[in-house]
Design an enzyme around this catalytic site. Structure first.
Site, PDB file in Angstrom:
ATOM      1  N   LYS A 118       0.827  -1.210   0.000  1.00  0.00           N
ATOM      2  CA  LYS A 118       0.000   0.000   0.000  1.00  0.00           C
ATOM      3  C   LYS A 118       0.855   1.251   0.000  1.00  0.00           C
ATOM      4  O   LYS A 118       0.494   2.257  -0.612  1.00  0.00           O
ATOM      5  CB  LYS A 118      -0.949  -0.006   1.206  1.00  0.00           C
ATOM      6  CG  LYS A 118      -2.041  -1.040   1.007  1.00  0.00           C
ATOM      7  CD  LYS A 118      -3.183  -0.931   1.977  1.00  0.00           C
ATOM      8  CE  LYS A 118      -4.294  -1.889   1.527  1.00  0.00           C
ATOM      9  NZ  LYS A 118      -5.170  -2.307   2.594  1.00  0.00           N
ATOM     10  N   LYS A 147      -7.174 -12.457  -6.322  1.00  0.00           N
ATOM     11  CA  LYS A 147      -8.300 -12.752  -5.437  1.00  0.00           C
ATOM     12  C   LYS A 147      -9.487 -11.815  -5.753  1.00  0.00           C
ATOM     13  O   LYS A 147      -9.281 -10.637  -6.027  1.00  0.00           O
ATOM     14  CB  LYS A 147      -7.803 -12.509  -4.001  1.00  0.00           C
ATOM     15  CG  LYS A 147      -8.789 -12.809  -2.910  1.00  0.00           C
ATOM     16  CD  LYS A 147      -8.074 -12.731  -1.555  1.00  0.00           C
ATOM     17  CE  LYS A 147      -9.052 -12.288  -0.468  1.00  0.00           C
ATOM     18  NZ  LYS A 147      -8.451 -12.243   0.863  1.00  0.00           N
ATOM     19  N   LYS A 155     -13.548  -6.403  -3.701  1.00  0.00           N
ATOM     20  CA  LYS A 155     -14.456  -5.289  -3.957  1.00  0.00           C
ATOM     21  C   LYS A 155     -13.697  -4.038  -4.380  1.00  0.00           C
ATOM     22  O   LYS A 155     -14.270  -3.089  -4.867  1.00  0.00           O
ATOM     23  CB  LYS A 155     -15.274  -5.011  -2.699  1.00  0.00           C
ATOM     24  CG  LYS A 155     -14.415  -4.772  -1.466  1.00  0.00           C
ATOM     25  CD  LYS A 155     -15.109  -5.204  -0.191  1.00  0.00           C
ATOM     26  CE  LYS A 155     -14.080  -5.259   0.954  1.00  0.00           C
ATOM     27  NZ  LYS A 155     -14.531  -5.962   2.118  1.00  0.00           N
TER      28      LYS A 155
END
Ligand code: TRP
Length: 332
Positions: A115, A197, A200
């Site tokens: 991140k 994977k 959302k």
């Protein structure tokens, strides 16, 4: 005398809508644990605010996740269902454990590293500290087992390290938690890029199915799912798209991969996909109906999360008091 059940803790953060991956990979399996274990299933709202959330969406999603837990068959009498921020011990334990964590070990968390590569210097400190909050979630309940995906194993390892360190510095305080690897837990991949994977947070909406997606959307997304030109329904790493659809069908219907291969032996992908879509719809439709009922019944939801928080608070406070006492904080 009744033997004490082992404790399980898990949580989902309300930072986006839940997908079929959350359902088949986690929630559907939690339902099977509730008789054998003493389960704490949490909506981890404090984890969601590591990135900016629209307040009204955060509120809506928090209650929607709780409703999804209930609608999926998680019994609020047998389990402790609660909202993380309702149990202040999570935040308090998190500060205490922060003081026993090293910058070095925290900097090695791969999720944080990924991140921070994307956000650079402006990455929030909450994202850096997040694994300590997760460790607190787990350790406060003297958790034996934590059902988590591979992406969370490193965070669980940190929880174990912090627990061992604290136990060593003072005296045994925390149970050392272990990962719970589900026998049936399915890892569901992105429909457009089956090397990733299902998530959302993907930009391409055709890559994921939401638990609350209406039937026509589910049909459309499955019909557009990436397959291959081989044309045979086979469970193989050369056919990741087909493999993923088989995993979905198998974890809903209970069919084995061999049974699916045989059933679709001389059939094309179109027919196979149609059945996959209908299986998903059959599974999700009754859940969606119940979710909508629960979401509309604010009073009922309130009674569930209030009594859940009360139960959770009692257990969490016991551990927190031990921590405070051992550290040398004056008891209240
Ligand atoms: N970090 C987990 C995730 O992103 C969510 C989570 C928070 C969790 N606290 C937890 C999972 C405690 C298991 C146990 O998926």
């Amino acid at each position: 005398m009744e033997e004490k059940k082992k404790v399980i803790f898990s949580g989902i953060k309300p930072s986006g809508e839940l997908t079929l991956g959350n359902y088949l990979g986690a929630i559907k399996n939690w339902v099977k644990l509730q008789d054998e274990y003493d389960c704490y299933f949490c909506v981890v709202d404090l984890h969601a605010i590591t990135v900016r959330q629209e307040p009204k969406d955060l509120r809506r999603r928090t209650l929607e996740i709780l409703s999804i837990y209930l609608a999926s068959g998680i019994d609020p009498e047998k389990n402790t269902l609660f909202i993380q921020s309702h149990v202040p011990a999570h935040s308090e334990a998190s500060w205490l454990l922060t003081c026993y964590s090293y910058m070095g070990e925290m900097s090695r968390m791969t999720q944080y590293k990924d991140k921070s590569k994307k956000s650079g210097e402006n990455i929030g400190a909450g994202l850096f500290n997040y694994p300590i909050l997760m460790a607190s979630d787990i350790l406060l309940y003297q958790t034996n087992l934590v059902p988590v995906g591979k992406d969370q194993l490193q965070h669980l390892e940190l929880a174990r390290d912090l627990a061992e360190r604290f136990n060593r510095v003072y005296s045994p305080t925390f149970l050392i938690p272990e990962p719970y690897i589900a026998k049936t837990g399915a890892k569901i991949m992105d429909l457009q890029d089956p090397t990733k994977k299902m998530s959302k947070s993907e930009e391409n909406q055709n890559g994921y199915i939401l638990i609350m997606d209406p039937p026509n959307v589910i049909r459309k997304k499955i019909s557009r799912a990436v397959t291959d030109s081989i044309g045979v329904v086979k469970y193989s790493d050369d056919q990741l798209g087909v493999k993923n659809l088989m995993t979905i069908l198998g974890s809903i219907t209970g069919m084995s991969m061999e049974e699916i291969e045989i059933k679709y032996k001389d059939k094309g992908y179109a027919e196979f996909k149609k059945d996959v879509a209908e299986a998903i719809i059959n599974e999700l439709e009754p859940i969606q109906k119940k979710v909508n009922e629960y979401v509309a019944d604010k009073k009922y939801l309130e009674s569930i999360y209030k009594s859940g928080a009360e139960k959770a608070n009692y257990v969490a406070m016991k551990t927190l008091r031990k921590m405070q006492k051992k550290i040398g904080l004056i008891p209240r």
